[in-house]
Scaffold this active site. Structure first.
Site, PDB file in Angstrom:
ATOM      1  N   ARG A  99       2.132  15.125   6.035  1.00  0.00           N
ATOM      2  CA  ARG A  99       3.462  15.199   7.492  1.00  0.00           C
ATOM      3  C   ARG A  99       4.932  15.614   7.378  1.00  0.00           C
ATOM      4  O   ARG A  99       6.153  15.511   7.406  1.00  0.00           O
ATOM      5  CB  ARG A  99       3.600  14.624   8.278  1.00  0.00           C
ATOM      6  CG  ARG A  99       2.191  14.312   9.509  1.00  0.00           C
ATOM      7  CD  ARG A  99       2.303  14.084  11.052  1.00  0.00           C
ATOM      8  NE  ARG A  99       1.656  13.090  10.888  1.00  0.00           N
ATOM      9  CZ  ARG A  99       2.160  11.882  11.382  1.00  0.00           C
ATOM     10  NH1 ARG A  99       2.891  12.313  12.021  1.00  0.00           N
ATOM     11  NH2 ARG A  99       1.577  10.586  11.758  1.00  0.00           N
ATOM     12  N   ASN A 117      53.114   4.711 -13.368  1.00  0.00           N
ATOM     13  CA  ASN A 117      53.411   5.971 -12.258  1.00  0.00           C
ATOM     14  C   ASN A 117      52.655   6.689 -12.504  1.00  0.00           C
ATOM     15  O   ASN A 117      53.197   7.620 -13.281  1.00  0.00           O
ATOM     16  CB  ASN A 117      54.110   6.034 -11.441  1.00  0.00           C
ATOM     17  CG  ASN A 117      54.325   6.624 -10.305  1.00  0.00           C
ATOM     18  OD1 ASN A 117      53.755   7.899  -9.704  1.00  0.00           O
ATOM     19  ND2 ASN A 117      55.212   6.044  -9.026  1.00  0.00           N
ATOM     20  N   ARG A 172      34.175   8.215  -8.726  1.00  0.00           N
ATOM     21  CA  ARG A 172      32.710   8.023  -9.406  1.00  0.00           C
ATOM     22  C   ARG A 172      32.754   6.715 -10.314  1.00  0.00           C
ATOM     23  O   ARG A 172      33.616   6.113 -10.714  1.00  0.00           O
ATOM     24  CB  ARG A 172      32.993   9.491 -10.299  1.00  0.00           C
ATOM     25  CG  ARG A 172      33.311  10.735  -9.605  1.00  0.00           C
ATOM     26  CD  ARG A 172      33.013  11.874  -9.977  1.00  0.00           C
ATOM     27  NE  ARG A 172      32.517  11.841 -10.580  1.00  0.00           N
ATOM     28  CZ  ARG A 172      32.757  12.632 -12.246  1.00  0.00           C
ATOM     29  NH1 ARG A 172      33.574  13.825 -12.240  1.00  0.00           N
ATOM     30  NH2 ARG A 172      31.874  12.844 -12.805  1.00  0.00           N
ATOM     31  N   LEU A 212       0.623  -1.380   0.139  1.00  0.00           N
ATOM     32  CA  LEU A 212      -0.009  -0.261   0.086  1.00  0.00           C
ATOM     33  C   LEU A 212       1.114   1.146  -0.129  1.00  0.00           C
ATOM     34  O   LEU A 212       1.636   1.513   0.799  1.00  0.00           O
ATOM     35  CB  LEU A 212      -0.509   0.181   1.456  1.00  0.00           C
ATOM     36  CG  LEU A 212      -1.865  -1.147   1.440  1.00  0.00           C
ATOM     37  CD1 LEU A 212      -2.723  -0.732   2.254  1.00  0.00           C
ATOM     38  CD2 LEU A 212      -2.010  -1.407   0.213  1.00  0.00           C
TER      39      LEU A 212
HETATM   40  C1  UD1 Z   1      -3.066   1.437   9.815  1.00  0.00           C
HETATM   41  C2  UD1 Z   1      -3.474   0.447  11.057  1.00  0.00           C
HETATM   42  C3  UD1 Z   1      -3.528   0.296  12.223  1.00  0.00           C
HETATM   43  C4  UD1 Z   1      -2.194   0.096  12.351  1.00  0.00           C
HETATM   44  C5  UD1 Z   1      -1.932   1.357  11.464  1.00  0.00           C
HETATM   45  C6  UD1 Z   1      -0.270   1.425  11.939  1.00  0.00           C
HETATM   46  C7  UD1 Z   1      -5.986   0.629   9.410  1.00  0.00           C
HETATM   47  C8  UD1 Z   1      -7.670   0.969   9.358  1.00  0.00           C
HETATM   48  N1  UD1 Z   1      -5.410   0.806  10.179  1.00  0.00           N
HETATM   49  O1  UD1 Z   1      -3.518   2.735  10.455  1.00  0.00           O
HETATM   50  O2  UD1 Z   1      -4.344  -0.713  12.629  1.00  0.00           O
HETATM   51  O3  UD1 Z   1      -2.360  -0.208  13.493  1.00  0.00           O
HETATM   52  O4  UD1 Z   1      -2.290   1.876  10.175  1.00  0.00           O
HETATM   53  O5  UD1 Z   1       0.780   1.586  11.157  1.00  0.00           O
HETATM   54  O6  UD1 Z   1      -5.381  -0.494   8.587  1.00  0.00           O
HETATM   55  N2  UD1 Z   1      -2.717   4.037   2.317  1.00  0.00           N
HETATM   56  C9  UD1 Z   1      -3.192   3.764   0.915  1.00  0.00           C
HETATM   57  N3  UD1 Z   1      -5.054   3.495   0.787  1.00  0.00           N
HETATM   58  C10 UD1 Z   1      -5.360   4.552   1.761  1.00  0.00           C
HETATM   59  C11 UD1 Z   1      -5.329   4.493   2.747  1.00  0.00           C
HETATM   60  C12 UD1 Z   1      -3.863   4.423   3.041  1.00  0.00           C
HETATM   61  O7  UD1 Z   1      -2.841   3.136   0.457  1.00  0.00           O
HETATM   62  O8  UD1 Z   1      -6.820   4.529   1.601  1.00  0.00           O
HETATM   63  C13 UD1 Z   1      -1.411   3.522   2.603  1.00  0.00           C
HETATM   64  C14 UD1 Z   1      -0.830   4.722   2.976  1.00  0.00           C
HETATM   65  O9  UD1 Z   1      -0.382   5.131   2.436  1.00  0.00           O
HETATM   66  C15 UD1 Z   1       0.362   4.271   4.233  1.00  0.00           C
HETATM   67  C16 UD1 Z   1      -0.894   2.921   4.557  1.00  0.00           C
HETATM   68  O10 UD1 Z   1      -1.541   2.385   3.804  1.00  0.00           O
HETATM   69  O11 UD1 Z   1       1.132   3.550   3.819  1.00  0.00           O
HETATM   70  C17 UD1 Z   1      -1.699   2.966   6.136  1.00  0.00           C
HETATM   71  O12 UD1 Z   1      -2.238   3.982   6.463  1.00  0.00           O
HETATM   72  P1  UD1 Z   1      -2.442   5.170   7.536  1.00  0.00           P
HETATM   73  O13 UD1 Z   1      -3.028   5.861   6.845  1.00  0.00           O
HETATM   74  O14 UD1 Z   1      -0.726   4.779   7.612  1.00  0.00           O
HETATM   75  O15 UD1 Z   1      -2.730   3.905   8.588  1.00  0.00           O
HETATM   76  P2  UD1 Z   1      -3.047   4.066  10.133  1.00  0.00           P
HETATM   77  O16 UD1 Z   1      -4.359   4.723  10.005  1.00  0.00           O
HETATM   78  O17 UD1 Z   1      -1.961   4.708  10.109  1.00  0.00           O
END
Ligand code: UD1
Ligand code: CA
Length: 450
Positions: free
Chosen positions: A15, A359, A315, A8
């Site tokens: 941030r 050299n 390099r 994902l």
């Molecule tokens: C998620 C988990 C949480 C866990 C945490 C660990 C869920 C609902 N929650 O929460 O239980 O403790 O990760 O870090 O899964 N992403 C997508 N598409 C989306 C949403 C997210 O690609 O629509 C990707 C984000 O880019 C990221 C990852 O999924 O790499 C996690 O998404 P994020 O929104 O950070 O999840 P958390 O709310 O942190």
């Protein structure tokens, strides 16, 4: 059994405060996405599907460039981790085997951990990777009943008692691909965030009679990167692991914490790497070489017994054969330097070939660029290139030849010849003394006037 990775990587990464998609920020010189793509190498994943969104074109380029077989699916709206996994449905149609869901911003999940998850699949339909968090913060909480995982509750949806649980969800999921996609299809977004939570597959699965469990790993593996401070911390973690691995494998580093390594750095045993050396991409150093302090290497090969630095720069395309010596303030680019040849002081060697035992004196420059084209300098074996020789390429110096110090060499030098290409010296007897006298008198008369 075949394995498919679903990574994902669609999130914006707000941030990070960056124009670059978060997953393309580098750790050890390569995008963190690549670290995720290489996770679980020992499972030899048959498929790698990357769910991209923000900066999808850039993400695609990077992923494909690293692994031509990587597949990209685009999640144009980020509606949650479950919705993200759903984007892989078409790609995985007909795939038989397990799917492992990883996050592109969580680059340190170890091979061994994924092996344990894969093994746990023997007795469970759904395996979640959990960790005991020092500070559980906003992580999803794993609600266990003995060995069984009964559900995952997101922080925003958790009551006080559930928030007290310190076993947290890393985000990594392992399940049969078809089962996973079936469960994903049943997700709803009636929760605090209004998102399709991947984590809800546990409760849905159990309602259907499937079993779920959690495998745990150390918290350091689940480190997720959301901001630049975490990126810097991740770099430090990666560096110390790589240094430890090199030390274990027999590399000598008296000051390991000052040595900066790249994702693909290879160093042989009994090689000495002095303090403050930086390795860029594609460097291989054979056994028994010495890389002295403050040297910078990229795209180069250093053979056994060679000595580089201090303060040398290698390099791309620099190839040093055995026992070559490259000394201080020497830059080498796209040059093959044969066995035992020496370039010890203040030189630039680019687009060149230097034969064995030659050299190259101090301050020698291969003038390889005419402003438009690059040209090659060929130096034979056992050649002596006098200090401050300018070798205006294209030019060839034959074996056992010599150039006089300060020469500007524009024509080939046949084997065994001496080339002198500088103005002949003329001495004018007493001239200097007479001139100094005159100048000093002039200065004295000017001082009287003022
Ligand atoms: C998620 C988990 C949480 C866990 C945490 C660990 C869920 C609902 N929650 O929460 O239980 O403790 O990760 O870090 O899964 N992403 C997508 N598409 C989306 C949403 C997210 O690609 O629509 C990707 C984000 O880019 C990221 C990852 O999924 O790499 C996690 O998404 P994020 O929104 O950070 O999840 P958390 O709310 O942190
Ligand atoms: Ca997160």
């Amino acid at each position: 059994m075949a394995t498919a990775l679903i990574i994902l990587a669609a999130g914006r990464g707000t941030r990070m405060q960056s124009d670059l998609p978060k997953v393309l920020h580098p750790i050890a010189g390569v995008p963190m996405l690549i670290h995720a793509m290489d996770t679980g190498a020992s499972l030899a994943p048959a498929r790698k599907i990357i769910v991209a969104g923000h900066g999808a074109d850039m993400v695609r380029d990077v992923a494909k460039n690293w692994d031509a077989n990587a597949e990209i699916v685009v999640q144009s709206e980020q509606l949650g981790t479950g919705h993200a996994v759903a984007q892989a449905k078409e790609s995985l149609a007909g795939f038989e085997g397990d799917a492992i869901v990883l996050f592109g911003d969580t680059p340190f999940i170890s091979d061994e951990t994924l092996q344990r998850m894969s093994a746990a699949r023997k007795n469970h339909d759904i395996v979640i990777l959990g960790f005991v968090a020092a500070d559980p913060g906003r992580y999803g909480r794993l609600v266990m009943q003995g060995d069984e995982l009964s559900r995952i509750v997101e922080f925003n949806d958790a009551d006080a008692a559930t928030r007290d649980i310190n076993l947290c969800n890393s985000g990594v999921v392992c399940a049969d691909a078809e089962v996973l996609l079936d469960l994903i299809a049943a997700l709803k977004n009636d929760n605090a965030a209004g998102e399709f939570y991947l984590t809800d597959i546990v409760e849905i699965g159990r309602a259907r009679g499937l079993s779920a469990t959690a495998v745990t790993c150390d918290e350091s593996e689940t480190l997720g990167i959301n901001a630049r401070t975490e990126l810097a911390a991740a770099e430090e973690i990666w560096q110390s692991r790589k240094r430890a691995a090199l030390l274990r494998d027999g590399v000598t580093m008296p000051s390991p914490q000052s040595v900066h390594l790249h994702y693909d750095t290879i160093i042989g045993r009994d090689t000495l790497v002095e303090p403050n050396v930086v390795f860029g991409p594609s460097v291989t150093v054979e056994s028994g070489a010495t890389i002295r302090a403050f040297s910078h290497l990229e795209g180069c090969h250093v053979s056994r017994g060679a000595v580089v630095g201090p303060y040398a720069r290698l390099r791309p395309g620099a190839e040093l054969a055995e026992n070559v010596k490259i000394g201080n303030f020497v830059e080498v680019k796209n040059a093959q330097i044969a066995e035992g040849a020496k370039v010890n002081h203040l030189s630039y060697v680019g687009d060149a070939e230097i034969g064995s035992g030659s050299n190259v004196g101090a301050g020698v420059i291969t003038c390889n660029y005419d402003g438009v084209f690059k040209h090659k300098t060929t130096i034979g074996e056992r050649v002596f290139v006098g200090s401050n020789t300018m070798l205006v390429a294209p030019v060839t110096i034959g074996d056992d030849a010599m150039t006089a110090t300060g020469s500007v060499i524009t024509r080939d030098v046949p084997a065994g010849d001496l080339a002198v290409a500088r103005a002949r010296q003329e001495n004018k007897p007493g001239f200097a003394r007479r001139m100094f006298d005159k100048l000093r008198k002039l200065k004295a008369s000017q001082a009287k006037e003022t």
